[in-house]
Design a protein around this motif. Structure first.
Motif, PDB file in Angstrom:
ATOM      1  N   TRP A 116      33.367  33.842  30.533  1.00  0.00           N
ATOM      2  CA  TRP A 116      33.101  35.198  29.651  1.00  0.00           C
ATOM      3  C   TRP A 116      31.662  35.517  30.079  1.00  0.00           C
ATOM      4  O   TRP A 116      30.841  34.599  29.895  1.00  0.00           O
ATOM      5  CB  TRP A 116      33.279  34.550  28.080  1.00  0.00           C
ATOM      6  CG  TRP A 116      34.747  34.426  27.842  1.00  0.00           C
ATOM      7  CD1 TRP A 116      35.770  34.325  28.554  1.00  0.00           C
ATOM      8  CD2 TRP A 116      35.122  34.369  26.539  1.00  0.00           C
ATOM      9  NE1 TRP A 116      36.980  34.392  27.798  1.00  0.00           N
ATOM     10  CE2 TRP A 116      36.501  34.212  26.404  1.00  0.00           C
ATOM     11  CE3 TRP A 116      34.503  34.464  25.171  1.00  0.00           C
ATOM     12  CZ2 TRP A 116      37.351  34.053  25.172  1.00  0.00           C
ATOM     13  CZ3 TRP A 116      35.219  34.331  23.974  1.00  0.00           C
ATOM     14  CH2 TRP A 116      36.701  34.075  24.185  1.00  0.00           C
ATOM     15  N   ASP A 184      31.128  43.232  21.724  1.00  0.00           N
ATOM     16  CA  ASP A 184      31.682  42.754  22.760  1.00  0.00           C
ATOM     17  C   ASP A 184      32.337  41.419  22.598  1.00  0.00           C
ATOM     18  O   ASP A 184      33.207  40.793  23.331  1.00  0.00           O
ATOM     19  CB  ASP A 184      30.678  42.568  23.935  1.00  0.00           C
ATOM     20  CG  ASP A 184      30.172  44.095  23.944  1.00  0.00           C
ATOM     21  OD1 ASP A 184      30.867  45.030  24.316  1.00  0.00           O
ATOM     22  OD2 ASP A 184      28.740  44.051  23.888  1.00  0.00           O
ATOM     23  N   PRO A 208      36.226  47.931  23.983  1.00  0.00           N
ATOM     24  CA  PRO A 208      37.056  47.847  24.721  1.00  0.00           C
ATOM     25  C   PRO A 208      37.123  46.573  25.449  1.00  0.00           C
ATOM     26  O   PRO A 208      35.878  46.108  26.230  1.00  0.00           O
ATOM     27  CB  PRO A 208      36.845  49.182  25.697  1.00  0.00           C
ATOM     28  CG  PRO A 208      36.480  50.179  24.930  1.00  0.00           C
ATOM     29  CD  PRO A 208      35.511  49.328  23.832  1.00  0.00           C
ATOM     30  N   GLY A 209      38.282  45.837  25.750  1.00  0.00           N
ATOM     31  CA  GLY A 209      37.919  44.476  26.525  1.00  0.00           C
ATOM     32  C   GLY A 209      37.151  43.454  25.721  1.00  0.00           C
ATOM     33  O   GLY A 209      36.757  42.215  26.354  1.00  0.00           O
ATOM     34  N   SER A 211      35.854  39.972  23.774  1.00  0.00           N
ATOM     35  CA  SER A 211      36.317  38.632  23.743  1.00  0.00           C
ATOM     36  C   SER A 211      36.067  38.136  22.176  1.00  0.00           C
ATOM     37  O   SER A 211      35.271  38.420  21.656  1.00  0.00           O
ATOM     38  CB  SER A 211      35.340  37.939  24.513  1.00  0.00           C
ATOM     39  OG  SER A 211      35.269  38.308  25.924  1.00  0.00           O
ATOM     40  N   GLU A 229      44.162  39.881  18.896  1.00  0.00           N
ATOM     41  CA  GLU A 229      45.293  40.301  19.788  1.00  0.00           C
ATOM     42  C   GLU A 229      45.689  41.663  19.482  1.00  0.00           C
ATOM     43  O   GLU A 229      46.012  42.332  20.259  1.00  0.00           O
ATOM     44  CB  GLU A 229      46.193  39.246  19.853  1.00  0.00           C
ATOM     45  CG  GLU A 229      47.086  39.299  21.141  1.00  0.00           C
ATOM     46  CD  GLU A 229      48.022  38.152  21.301  1.00  0.00           C
ATOM     47  OE1 GLU A 229      48.351  37.861  22.385  1.00  0.00           O
ATOM     48  OE2 GLU A 229      48.472  37.805  20.334  1.00  0.00           O
ATOM     49  N   GLY A 232      43.557  44.751  20.077  1.00  0.00           N
ATOM     50  CA  GLY A 232      43.195  45.072  21.407  1.00  0.00           C
ATOM     51  C   GLY A 232      42.047  44.336  22.193  1.00  0.00           C
ATOM     52  O   GLY A 232      41.345  44.561  23.255  1.00  0.00           O
ATOM     53  N   ALA A 233      41.911  42.893  21.635  1.00  0.00           N
ATOM     54  CA  ALA A 233      40.931  42.037  22.491  1.00  0.00           C
ATOM     55  C   ALA A 233      41.402  41.769  23.872  1.00  0.00           C
ATOM     56  O   ALA A 233      42.486  41.632  24.086  1.00  0.00           O
ATOM     57  CB  ALA A 233      40.862  40.691  21.538  1.00  0.00           C
ATOM     58  N   GLY A 234      40.400  41.619  24.723  1.00  0.00           N
ATOM     59  CA  GLY A 234      40.572  41.485  26.148  1.00  0.00           C
ATOM     60  C   GLY A 234      40.685  40.058  26.432  1.00  0.00           C
ATOM     61  O   GLY A 234      41.419  39.461  27.280  1.00  0.00           O
ATOM     62  N   ARG A 235      40.214  39.248  25.693  1.00  0.00           N
ATOM     63  CA  ARG A 235      40.123  37.801  25.657  1.00  0.00           C
ATOM     64  C   ARG A 235      40.186  36.935  24.652  1.00  0.00           C
ATOM     65  O   ARG A 235      39.459  37.503  23.705  1.00  0.00           O
ATOM     66  CB  ARG A 235      38.834  37.176  26.813  1.00  0.00           C
ATOM     67  CG  ARG A 235      38.743  38.140  28.088  1.00  0.00           C
ATOM     68  CD  ARG A 235      37.674  37.508  28.753  1.00  0.00           C
ATOM     69  NE  ARG A 235      36.664  38.381  28.387  1.00  0.00           N
ATOM     70  CZ  ARG A 235      35.876  39.018  29.257  1.00  0.00           C
ATOM     71  NH1 ARG A 235      35.967  39.124  30.570  1.00  0.00           N
ATOM     72  NH2 ARG A 235      34.811  40.074  28.760  1.00  0.00           N
TER      73      ARG A 235
END
Length: 277
Positions: A116, A184, A208-209, A211, A229, A232-235
């Motif tokens: 990350w 972020d 967007p994306g 963590s 989740e 729209g979390a990317g990680r």
């Protein structure tokens, strides 16, 4: 002679530390024992005295004794002083006890292991208790663009931000003030997700994306990670890697060896999965 280490806490039966340190000792070929000890509240000093007088080399300290360990240590690392709490005591060659706080660096190292990014990131930390205080210095040292602390009791978040403002851009906001902001990286440092609760978070909080990291962990996704989740979390990651990471940092302090954490995290995850199925 086998070197003795232990973890003190109340409660302590659930502790995974003995398993983790046994794995580290095997990896590194170290002759050491590691036990867990239930300490009655108000008796930390007496129990620690007895442990070190009987030849103990180092202690991990968990709830509710981190402040007691802070007072007990003869010397403190800078990060322990900043955290205002100690989770690791290490007997030094001169016979004094060094107090350290390895929680924050455990979390940061876990995020590095996960790949990350941290530098230049807009970071939101939920909560303003002792767990959050312990991560702020190592987090600020990663040069994020900004760190925001949000907490139900605003003045606690404000006090915390003031205590670390010399390290960079850090401020406190109410949950209402998060509306219209995006981050972020969002770190949940509250224990609310263990009881199935969630702070009132705006729908558009995640860039967007983004963590999302929960300092709590369990066999299933925490409520916070489920929310992340769905939004729209990317990680996603829970705090199991942080638990192993803080133990690895303590092991390094005691033995001057950096153990491999990834196989131990994987083994613990398998063990937890078996228990939950």
């Amino acid at each position: 002679m086998t070197d003795a280490y232990a973890v003190f806490g109340n409660p302590i039966a659930h502790s995974k530390s003995p398993y983790i340190h046994r794995q580290f000792a095997e990896q590194a070929g170290q002759d050491m024992s590691y036990t867990k000890q239930l300490v009655p509240e108000g008796e930390f000093g007496a129990a620690a005295d007895a442990f070190f007088l009987s030849g103990g080399q180092g202690l991990n300290v968990t709830v509710p004794f981190k402040m007691d360990a802070y007072s007990y240590a003869a010397r403190l690392t800078q990060r322990a002083r900043r955290a205002g709490a100690v989770n690791t005591l290490a007997l030094q060659e001169d016979g004094t006890l060094l107090g350290d706080n390895t929680d924050g660096i455990g979390m940061i190292n876990d995020m590095h292991n996960l790949g990350w990014p941290l530098a230049g990131q807009r970071v939101l930390v939920l909560g303003a208790g002792g767990a959050v205080r312990g991560i702020l210095q190592p987090l600020m040292e990663q040069n994020p663009a900004e760190v925001v602390i949000a907490n139900r009791t605003f003045h606690k978040a404000e006090q915390l931000a003031k205590g670390f403002h010399d390290l960079g851009d850090i401020q406190a906001l109410t949950f209402e003030q998060l509306e219209g902001r995006q981050f972020d990286l969002v770190i949940n440092g509250t224990s609310a997700s263990l009881s199935g609760e969630l702070p009132p978070l705006p729908e558009s909080l995640l860039a967007p994306g983004a963590s999302c990291y929960d300092m709590m962990y369990g066999p299933e996704k925490t409520v916070f990670l489920q929310w992340a989740e769905a939004h729209g979390a990317g990680r996603l990651a829970d705090g199991l890697g942080m638990l192993v990471g803080q133990a690895a940092e303590a092991f390094y302090l005691w033995r001057d060896i950096r153990p491999e954490v990834v196989p131990v995290i994987s083994a613990l995850r398998r063990k937890m999965g078996k228990k939950s199925s």
